[in-house]
Write a protein that holds these residues in place. Structure first.
Motif, short mmCIF file in Angstrom:
data_model
loop_
_atom_site.label_atom_id
_atom_site.label_comp_id
_atom_site.label_asym_id
_atom_site.label_seq_id
_atom_site.Cartn_x
_atom_site.Cartn_y
_atom_site.Cartn_z
N TRP A 1 -19.43 7.24 -5.03
CA TRP A 1 -18.82 7.03 -4.01
C TRP A 1 -18.07 5.69 -3.70
CZ3 TRP A 1 -16.92 11.66 -3.09
CH2 TRP A 1 -17.59 12.74 -3.11
N LEU A 2 -18.75 4.74 -4.24
CA LEU A 2 -18.30 3.23 -4.34
C LEU A 2 -17.41 3.08 -4.80
CD1 LEU A 2 -20.70 1.01 -5.95
CD2 LEU A 2 -20.44 3.26 -6.50
N HIS A 3 -16.63 3.38 -5.12
CA HIS A 3 -15.65 3.41 -5.80
C HIS A 3 -14.23 3.86 -4.88
CE1 HIS A 3 -16.20 1.78 -9.26
NE2 HIS A 3 -17.20 2.63 -9.39
N ARG A 4 -13.02 3.28 -4.80
CA ARG A 4 -11.79 3.82 -3.37
C ARG A 4 -11.34 5.11 -4.68
NH1 ARG A 4 -8.69 -1.31 -2.89
NH2 ARG A 4 -9.11 -1.82 -4.90
N ARG A 5 -12.21 6.21 -4.66
CA ARG A 5 -11.27 7.31 -5.69
C ARG A 5 -9.87 8.16 -4.95
NH1 ARG A 5 -8.36 10.30 -7.05
NH2 ARG A 5 -9.13 12.01 -8.92
N PHE A 6 -9.38 7.15 -3.32
CA PHE A 6 -7.64 7.71 -2.49
C PHE A 6 -7.46 6.88 -2.56
CE2 PHE A 6 -11.11 10.35 -1.58
CZ PHE A 6 -11.35 11.85 -2.83
N LYS A 7 -7.40 6.07 -3.61
CA LYS A 7 -6.67 3.94 -2.56
C LYS A 7 -5.23 4.42 -3.19
CE LYS A 7 -7.40 2.03 -7.49
NZ LYS A 7 -8.22 1.15 -8.14
N THR A 8 -4.20 5.53 -4.24
CA THR A 8 -3.51 5.79 -4.41
C THR A 8 -2.35 6.78 -3.99
OG1 THR A 8 -3.67 4.92 -6.91
CG2 THR A 8 -1.31 5.56 -5.99
N ARG A 9 -1.79 6.55 -3.03
CA ARG A 9 -1.02 7.52 -2.03
C ARG A 9 0.18 7.66 -2.50
NH1 ARG A 9 -4.41 9.98 -1.07
NH2 ARG A 9 -3.63 11.06 0.90
N PRO A 10 0.55 9.01 -1.86
CA PRO A 10 1.66 9.27 -1.65
C PRO A 10 3.07 8.51 -1.33
CG PRO A 10 0.58 11.19 -1.63
CD PRO A 10 0.17 10.21 -0.68
N PRO A 11 3.97 8.27 -1.93
CA PRO A 11 5.65 7.72 -1.56
C PRO A 11 4.94 7.65 0.30
CG PRO A 11 6.20 7.84 -2.67
CD PRO A 11 4.96 8.71 -2.98
N GLY A 12 4.95 6.90 1.34
CA GLY A 12 5.01 6.62 2.40
C GLY A 12 3.86 6.47 3.33
N GLU A 13 2.97 7.21 2.54
CA GLU A 13 1.39 8.04 3.53
C GLU A 13 0.70 6.50 3.50
OE1 GLU A 13 -0.04 11.67 2.84
OE2 GLU A 13 1.68 12.34 2.42
N PRO A 14 0.13 6.97 4.84
CA PRO A 14 -0.24 5.53 4.66
C PRO A 14 -2.14 5.51 4.12
CG PRO A 14 -1.20 7.08 6.32
CD PRO A 14 -0.29 7.61 5.51
N TYR A 15 -2.45 4.03 4.07
CA TYR A 15 -3.40 3.91 2.91
C TYR A 15 -4.62 3.91 3.59
CZ TYR A 15 -6.60 0.29 0.30
OH TYR A 15 -7.70 -0.12 -0.18
N LEU A 16 -5.35 4.77 3.36
CA LEU A 16 -6.79 5.21 3.63
C LEU A 16 -8.14 4.17 3.90
CD1 LEU A 16 -6.61 9.10 1.86
CD2 LEU A 16 -6.11 8.38 4.22
N TYR A 17 -8.13 3.13 3.20
CA TYR A 17 -9.39 2.35 3.65
C TYR A 17 -9.29 1.29 4.35
CZ TYR A 17 -11.16 5.79 -0.38
OH TYR A 17 -11.56 6.29 -0.66
#
Length: 307
Positions: free
Chosen positions: A291-307
């Motif tokens: 879980w220590l990796h940023r699994r959801f770092k890439t977001r669809p265009p226009g969506e906010p960064y999750l970290y």
């Protein structure tokens, strides 16, 4: 073309001495009885909460994103157990690199080996669907000991660590392929080889689709599994290596071939299915996942960064 790293006398330069000392300490620790390794690994993991603060934030964020329905206490317990597994993962890497084959087999229980045996009778390649558990290196070692195949890896940025890592992995693999060498993977599968492949991380926007993973509706997920399956037509066999509680060793579970169940109409359909498999396997030992990796770092265009 990336070449498999080899030893260079340059590695004896003083700039690498701290790494050599660290590897030496790791070798000594994993030479101890397993009960001592387990004790030290758990306590090393508990210490990570005070030193790897950025990674601790990522773990907590991933747990919040994936398991919003867990209570605060449940998430805290899972977080603490995961930290302990990080410490064990460091020592388990040393075990995978330095333990003898006899000692590795002594501490593993194996379920489902017949699923690989049956698939090999069809004389097709086998794509092993691996997951990034903290037991990753150890699981790959026991699988390679049972059925040597082709390891897929990302080169380490440090040349000495890259050599040590590759040397350790080649103890139970025929060869190693860099993760971007899709052509090499396809060729190996068409030649009937076993190829270990982990599709569960965020590898960026290129060659990915946004499909659900746990409670995240749009997780960037590689279409590599789709490409390899569509072209090479291998068996698809997921597996997990999980640590058993109270220092009782490990369990390797090899699941049945999923080839005839996977939808191949589109890459999106298939990767949705693969992510469901990934979820099911993670839930078998959620405290041991990376879980220590940023699994959801890439977001669809226009969506906010999750970290």
């Amino acid at each position: 073309m990336h070449k498999i790293p080899k030893f260079h006398y340059y590695f004896l330069h003083p700039k690498f001495w701290l790494i050599w000392i660290g590897i030496g300490i790791l070798y000594v620790i994993v030479s101890l009885p397993y009960s001592v390794i387990y004790y030290l690994g758990i306590r090393l993991g508990r210490m990570t909460k005070y030193f790897l603060l950025h990674r601790m934030h990522i773990i907590k964020r991933n747990l919040d994103l994936c398991f919003p329905n867990l209570s605060t206490k449940e998430k805290k317990d899972l977080f603490n157990k995961n930290c302990e597994s990080i410490g064990m993962g460091v020592l388990e890497t040393g075990m995978a690199w330095f333990w003898s084959e006899h000692r590795i087999k002594r501490w593993f229980k194996i379920k489902g080996l017949k699923n690989i045996t049956q698939a090999r009778k069809n004389k097709t390649g086998i794509l092993l669907i691996g997951i990034h558990f903290l037991t990753l290196e150890l699981g790959a070692r026991i699988l390679g000991t049972l059925n040597p195949g082709i390891g897929v890896y990302r080169p380490n940025d440090n040349p000495l660590l890259d050599w040590i890592q590759t040397k350790g992995r080649l103890r139970s693999n025929k060869k190693m392929l860099i993760c971007t060498n899709v052509t090499g993977m396809i060729k190996a599968l068409k030649n009937g080889e076993i190829v270990w492949y982990a599709p569960d991380h965020d590898y960026g926007r290129k060659n990915s689709v946004f499909v659900p993973l746990f409670a995240v509706p749009k997780a960037a997920s590689t279409i590599g599994t789709y490409i390899l399956t569509k072209i090479a037509k291998p068996a698809l066999i997921p597996f997990i290596a999980r640590r058993l509680p109270n220092s009782f060793g490990y369990e390797l579970i090899i699941f049945p071939n999923k080839k005839n169940e996977v939808p191949l109409n589109t890459s999106t359909d298939m990767i949705k299915y693969i992510n469901k498999i990934i979820e099911q396997i993670i839930l078998l030992a959620p405290d041991q996942y990376m879980w220590l990796h940023r699994r959801f770092k890439t977001r669809p265009p226009g969506e906010p960064y999750l970290y």
